[in-house]
Write an enzyme that holds these catalytic residues in place. Structure first.
Site, PDB file in Angstrom:
ATOM      1  N   ASP A  58      13.338 -23.878 -22.067  1.00  0.00           N
ATOM      2  CA  ASP A  58      12.984 -23.266 -20.786  1.00  0.00           C
ATOM      3  C   ASP A  58      14.244 -22.915 -20.000  1.00  0.00           C
ATOM      4  O   ASP A  58      15.312 -23.457 -20.245  1.00  0.00           O
ATOM      5  CB  ASP A  58      12.127 -24.230 -19.967  1.00  0.00           C
ATOM      6  CG  ASP A  58      12.915 -25.458 -19.572  1.00  0.00           C
ATOM      7  OD1 ASP A  58      13.421 -26.144 -20.473  1.00  0.00           O
ATOM      8  OD2 ASP A  58      13.071 -25.718 -18.367  1.00  0.00           O
ATOM      9  N   GLU A  59      14.089 -22.035 -19.049  1.00  0.00           N
ATOM     10  CA  GLU A  59      15.119 -21.729 -18.043  1.00  0.00           C
ATOM     11  C   GLU A  59      16.500 -21.513 -18.652  1.00  0.00           C
ATOM     12  O   GLU A  59      17.515 -21.944 -18.104  1.00  0.00           O
ATOM     13  CB  GLU A  59      15.167 -22.842 -16.992  1.00  0.00           C
ATOM     14  CG  GLU A  59      13.905 -22.896 -16.174  1.00  0.00           C
ATOM     15  CD  GLU A  59      13.879 -24.018 -15.154  1.00  0.00           C
ATOM     16  OE1 GLU A  59      13.225 -23.853 -14.113  1.00  0.00           O
ATOM     17  OE2 GLU A  59      14.492 -25.075 -15.398  1.00  0.00           O
TER      18      GLU A  59
END
Length: 533
Positions: A338-339
């Site tokens: 993620d991210e």
């Protein structure tokens, strides 16, 4: 995914009032001397309840019987006795002798064939309460149900009158195979004892997966022989600049063993290619420029990335996954994903294409945050969806398309299942980037119908993540997890037809005296009709 900017003033909030224990009054929540708790008043709601007949009375001579003497059944019986003795002041001797009275634990045999790996049957009538299951996990879950039908654990020997179990039969099995809770030990480090305490709390509500977020920008929490500075240097701090910490291999094995004894499987996560500053600071060669950044103790996200083109990156990944897989008996290994804002899309896809086969090489099934669906999810891969109401249509569609193509889903919508979100504007802990998440909002959704376009059978289960930017003690964990965690557990276990807020909030309120007696400092949400203390 987890947060925007964080005001460090939140860390100054004292834990006063979060962990105070109290002993419930007689008669509360099925306490001794009161009416027997109805069989359908437990959490998670059972799949089927048929009431009837007189209550079974448990007294000073009541045994726990394990006919046939199965080793696993005897171990579970010992666990039950250890729970009941301080709660009741009764001896509850464990015996392998057959008999028509007492609490009887049966593993296998007639009538258990349709219960599956985790289902059970509880039958109360005559002079006995019989717990039956095809597999040990089901028998353990039956014990958790029985606990809720008896008085909360209080002072040693505190009771008034006989203990009664309502007559009837519960036949129960889970809706979803994956019912998880995640604990972030990277932003703040939690000791083995603190993790064990949380495991015991998860087990009460039939959670069967403990997802440990073992690495992030602020700390690396597992010691590995191939890259030792990951733990000794990368694990030396945490949010706010505290001393951090890490688990030795023996520590990690002890967590895995303790969880397994309570029929929880540990799912370890090493987040990559982003959320990697602790690793980058530990080894300069993991950086594209060959220079190690300083350790990081803040809460910003998206600024770190492994160097995707470098061979050293994949030597690192192979070593980490190899050692962690060898320590982990469970089938899943979480690779984050993620991210990764500092990783180009092309590099992200290339990285995931190289890393997923490494997980398979060491005998594990990949789980990744749902951004994995923007790459090429491997066959059998699982995507964990953490989006929320403000997540764009394109991103949701991407996940649903992957689900239609065979990717399984774990649902953790941030504005429903994230236990670190504030309850309301006055909550002293937690974040609010996904909004305020009250107890009803956390409970009042259907995983099978949540994500438009995703087939209902693509949902492997649910998980309640607990990120720890603002949490540093067990009291903090408990205040944010309770009372929302039992609701997520119910969504994962109980049939959709049983989900009803008005009924659930009454059952939830009855858990309050139990948590008081166990010393769990929970948030007394005004949405729930708690009994007076």
């Amino acid at each position: 995914m987890r947060r925007r900017r964080l005001l460090f003033s939140l860390l100054l909030v004292a834990a006063a009032g979060l962990g105070t224990a109290a002993v419930p009054p007689p008669g509360a929540s099925g306490a001794a001397g009161g009416e027997a708790t109805p069989l359908d008043r437990v959490i998670p709601a059972p799949a089927s309840v048929r009431g009837g007949g007189a209550p079974v009375t448990l007294g000073a001579r009541t045994p726990i019987r394990v006919p046939g003497g199965s080793g696993e059944a005897r171990r579970i019986a010992g666990h039950l006795a250890a729970l009941l003795r301080p709660a009741t002041g009764l001896a509850f001797p464990v015996t392998t002798k057959s008999g028509r009275d007492g609490i009887v634990l049966r593993l296998g045999g007639s009538g258990t064939g349709g219960l599956g790996a985790e289902g059970y049957r509880l039958t109360s009538g005559g002079r006995a309460v019989t717990l039956s299951a095809a597999r040990p996990a089901g028998l353990f879950h039956a014990v958790q149900t029985l606990r809720q039908l008896l008085p909360p654990a209080g002072r040693q020997g505190t009771r008034s009158g006989p203990l009664r179990i309502a007559g009837g039969t519960i036949t129960d099995s889970p809706r979803y195979a994956y019912r998880g809770a995640m604990l972030d030990v990277s932003r703040h480090f939690f000791t083995v004892a603190q993790v064990k305490r949380y495991i015991d709390q998860l087990a009460m509500y039939k959670i069967n997966k403990l997802h440990l977020h073992l690495s992030d920008d602020q700390g690396w929490r597992i010691a590995l022989a191939s890259w030792p500075r990951l733990a000794t240097y990368g694990g030396s701090t945490q949010v706010g600049g505290g001393k951090g910490g890490y688990y030795t291999k023996d520590d990690y094995r002890e967590i895995v063993r303790y969880a397994a004894d309570r029929y929880l499987t540990v799912v370890p996560e090493i987040d990559m290619p982003g959320h990697t500053n602790a690793a980058l600071a530990s080894y300069a060669e993991l950086n594209c420029n060959g220079q190690a950044p300083p350790l990081y103790t803040g809460t910003n996200v998206g600024f770190s990335s492994l160097c995707v083109p470098k061979k050293a990156t994949y030597d690192f990944v192979d070593d980490v996954i190899r050692e962690l897989a060898a320590l982990t008996p469970g089938r899943y290994l979480h690779i984050g994903g993620d991210e990764a804002h500092s990783t180009s899309h092309a590099d992200y896809v290339a990285f995931m294409d190289k890393v997923q086969p490494v997980v398979a090489k060491y005998g594990k099934t990949v789980i990744g945050w749902h951004q994995l669906t923007g790459a090429h999810p491997a066959k059998g891969a699982v995507a964990q969806y953490w989006g929320y109401d403000k997540t764009g249509t394109a991103e949701r569609t991407q996940v649903a398309d992957a689900a239609r193509n065979g990717t399984r889903l774990i649902l953790s919508p941030a504005d429903r299942a994230y236990l670190d979100m504030k309850y309301d504007k006055d909550t002293p802990l937690g974040l609010n980037w996904a909004g305020y998440v009250g107890v009803r909002r956390s409970y009042d959704w259907d995983p099978g119908r949540y994500l438009d376009g995703a087939p209902a059978d693509s949902v492997l289960g649910v998980e309640a993540p607990l990120w720890s930017e603002t949490l540093s003690t067990s009291a903090h964990i408990e205040y944010m997890a309770f009372p929302r965690l039992p609701g997520i557990a119910e969504l994962g276990w109980s049939p959709a037809a049983t989900h009803d807020w008005d009924d659930y909030k009454v059952r939830l309120a009855a858990q309050g005296p139990r948590w008081d007696a166990l010393g769990i400092g929970y948030y007394r949400s005004p949405e729930v009709p708690w009994p007076a203390r």
